[in-house]
Scaffold this motif. Structure first.
Motif, PDB file in Angstrom:
ATOM      1  N   LEU A  54     -13.919  -0.765  15.203  1.00  0.00           N
ATOM      2  CA  LEU A  54     -12.584  -0.842  15.784  1.00  0.00           C
ATOM      3  C   LEU A  54     -11.595  -0.010  14.981  1.00  0.00           C
ATOM      4  CD1 LEU A  54     -12.483  -4.740  16.220  1.00  0.00           C
ATOM      5  CD2 LEU A  54     -13.142  -3.034  17.947  1.00  0.00           C
ATOM      6  N   ARG A  55     -10.565   0.461  15.646  1.00  0.00           N
ATOM      7  CA  ARG A  55      -9.421   1.074  14.958  1.00  0.00           C
ATOM      8  C   ARG A  55      -8.365  -0.020  14.811  1.00  0.00           C
ATOM      9  NH1 ARG A  55      -6.688   4.822  18.079  1.00  0.00           N
ATOM     10  NH2 ARG A  55      -7.513   3.785  19.904  1.00  0.00           N
ATOM     11  N   ILE A  56      -7.569   0.071  13.756  1.00  0.00           N
ATOM     12  CA  ILE A  56      -6.505  -0.915  13.551  1.00  0.00           C
ATOM     13  C   ILE A  56      -5.205  -0.187  13.218  1.00  0.00           C
ATOM     14  CG2 ILE A  56      -7.166  -1.291  11.134  1.00  0.00           C
ATOM     15  CD1 ILE A  56      -6.202  -4.247  11.552  1.00  0.00           C
ATOM     16  N   ASN A  57      -4.140  -0.568  13.897  1.00  0.00           N
ATOM     17  CA  ASN A  57      -2.800  -0.052  13.619  1.00  0.00           C
ATOM     18  C   ASN A  57      -1.964  -1.201  13.073  1.00  0.00           C
ATOM     19  OD1 ASN A  57      -3.547   2.411  14.625  1.00  0.00           O
ATOM     20  ND2 ASN A  57      -2.444   2.214  16.551  1.00  0.00           N
TER      21      ASN A  57
ATOM     22  N   TYR B  85      -0.828   3.168   9.706  1.00  0.00           N
ATOM     23  CA  TYR B  85       0.307   2.329   9.332  1.00  0.00           C
ATOM     24  C   TYR B  85       1.585   2.900   9.926  1.00  0.00           C
ATOM     25  CZ  TYR B  85      -2.957   0.190   6.181  1.00  0.00           C
ATOM     26  OH  TYR B  85      -4.045  -0.473   5.683  1.00  0.00           O
ATOM     27  N   TYR B  86       2.407   2.003  10.443  1.00  0.00           N
ATOM     28  CA  TYR B  86       3.678   2.361  11.058  1.00  0.00           C
ATOM     29  C   TYR B  86       4.757   1.455  10.477  1.00  0.00           C
ATOM     30  CZ  TYR B  86       0.786   4.738  14.507  1.00  0.00           C
ATOM     31  OH  TYR B  86      -0.116   5.570  15.111  1.00  0.00           O
ATOM     32  N   ILE B  87       5.979   1.954  10.423  1.00  0.00           N
ATOM     33  CA  ILE B  87       7.111   1.118  10.032  1.00  0.00           C
ATOM     34  C   ILE B  87       8.027   0.986  11.241  1.00  0.00           C
ATOM     35  CG2 ILE B  87       8.304   3.109   9.015  1.00  0.00           C
ATOM     36  CD1 ILE B  87       9.745   1.175   7.148  1.00  0.00           C
TER      37      ILE B  87
ATOM     38  N   ILE C  63      -1.626  -0.535  -1.082  1.00  0.00           N
ATOM     39  CA  ILE C  63      -2.372  -0.753   0.161  1.00  0.00           C
ATOM     40  C   ILE C  63      -2.587   0.573   0.880  1.00  0.00           C
ATOM     41  CG2 ILE C  63      -2.222  -1.744   2.489  1.00  0.00           C
ATOM     42  CD1 ILE C  63      -0.758  -4.157   1.159  1.00  0.00           C
ATOM     43  N   LEU C  64      -1.529   1.374   0.993  1.00  0.00           N
ATOM     44  CA  LEU C  64      -1.646   2.661   1.673  1.00  0.00           C
ATOM     45  C   LEU C  64      -2.648   3.572   0.965  1.00  0.00           C
ATOM     46  CD1 LEU C  64       2.112   3.297   2.487  1.00  0.00           C
ATOM     47  CD2 LEU C  64       0.302   2.765   4.129  1.00  0.00           C
ATOM     48  N   GLU C  65      -2.626   3.558  -0.369  1.00  0.00           N
ATOM     49  CA  GLU C  65      -3.539   4.395  -1.136  1.00  0.00           C
ATOM     50  C   GLU C  65      -4.992   3.959  -0.935  1.00  0.00           C
ATOM     51  OE1 GLU C  65      -3.562   6.490  -5.423  1.00  0.00           O
ATOM     52  OE2 GLU C  65      -2.815   4.444  -5.367  1.00  0.00           O
ATOM     53  N   GLN C  66      -5.256   2.666  -1.080  1.00  0.00           N
ATOM     54  CA  GLN C  66      -6.617   2.146  -0.895  1.00  0.00           C
ATOM     55  C   GLN C  66      -7.106   2.388   0.528  1.00  0.00           C
ATOM     56  OE1 GLN C  66      -8.897   0.829  -3.081  1.00  0.00           O
ATOM     57  NE2 GLN C  66      -7.406   1.656  -4.526  1.00  0.00           N
TER      58      GLN C  66
END
Length: 179
Positions: free
Chosen positions: A63-66, A112-114, A99-102
């Motif tokens: 699966l993809r996760i956003n 990831y979106y803000i 988290i973004l780095e890992q």
């Protein structure tokens, strides 16, 4: 769960193909689209183990996760911004950056979106228009003494490049999220 979280879930309720609060193995997905093999998760706290474990599980399942992150996570950062680029300066452990780095290293299927709902990132940042932005983390090595190699650490300066997400849904806004 917060009001913000529920508003995001309601945007996908009764929308073609989306399953809301869907149970998949040991996890509950905020929104799941079986045809697209896409999971949407709405997060207002940088829970390191939870985000990475759920991302790992999604990858194992094909699966993809956003991840849609609340702008509340970014309010404590000291920052300067130009249009679509935010430079974040950290002097303590910044969990969301870890988290973004890992995730970038281990989970290429996770994005990831803000969700920018208001003026963010303190007084030095010009107002960034409200909306949904994809986050791209760009590490910048700290200056080092002559003759020494750069040693990036979690205390480095970071840049988050924000890319405006435009995907008009049935209500003419970002209601159809990052597919």
């Amino acid at each position: 769960m917060t009001e913000w979280h529920y508003r995001w879930i309601l945007r996908h309720h009764n929308t073609s193909g989306w399953l809301i609060e869907h149970r998949h193995g040991p996890y509950r997905f905020d929104c799941f689209h079986p045809e697209k093999q896409l999971v949407l998760e709405f997060q207002n706290k940088p829970l390191y183990d939870y985000i990475l474990e759920k991302s790992r599980y999604c990858g194992e399942q094909g699966l993809r996760i956003n991840w849609i992150l609340s702008d509340d996570m970014f309010k404590s950062f000291f920052a300067r911004a130009r249009p679509n680029v935010i430079s974040i300066i950290g002097n303590r452990r910044l969990v969301i950056l870890d988290i973004l780095e890992q995730s970038a290293m281990k989970f290429p299927f996770a994005s990831y979106y803000i969700d920018v709902r208001q003026r963010i990132l303190g007084l030095e940042a010009p107002e960034i228009p409200c909306g949904l932005y994809r986050i791209h983390k760009i590490p910048i090595p700290m200056p080092h003494r002559e003759g020494e190699a750069a040693r990036p650490t979690r205390f480095d300066y970071y840049q988050l490049r924000l890319e405006r997400h435009v995907n008009k849904g049935r209500q003419g806004n970002d209601s159809e999220t990052a597919h």
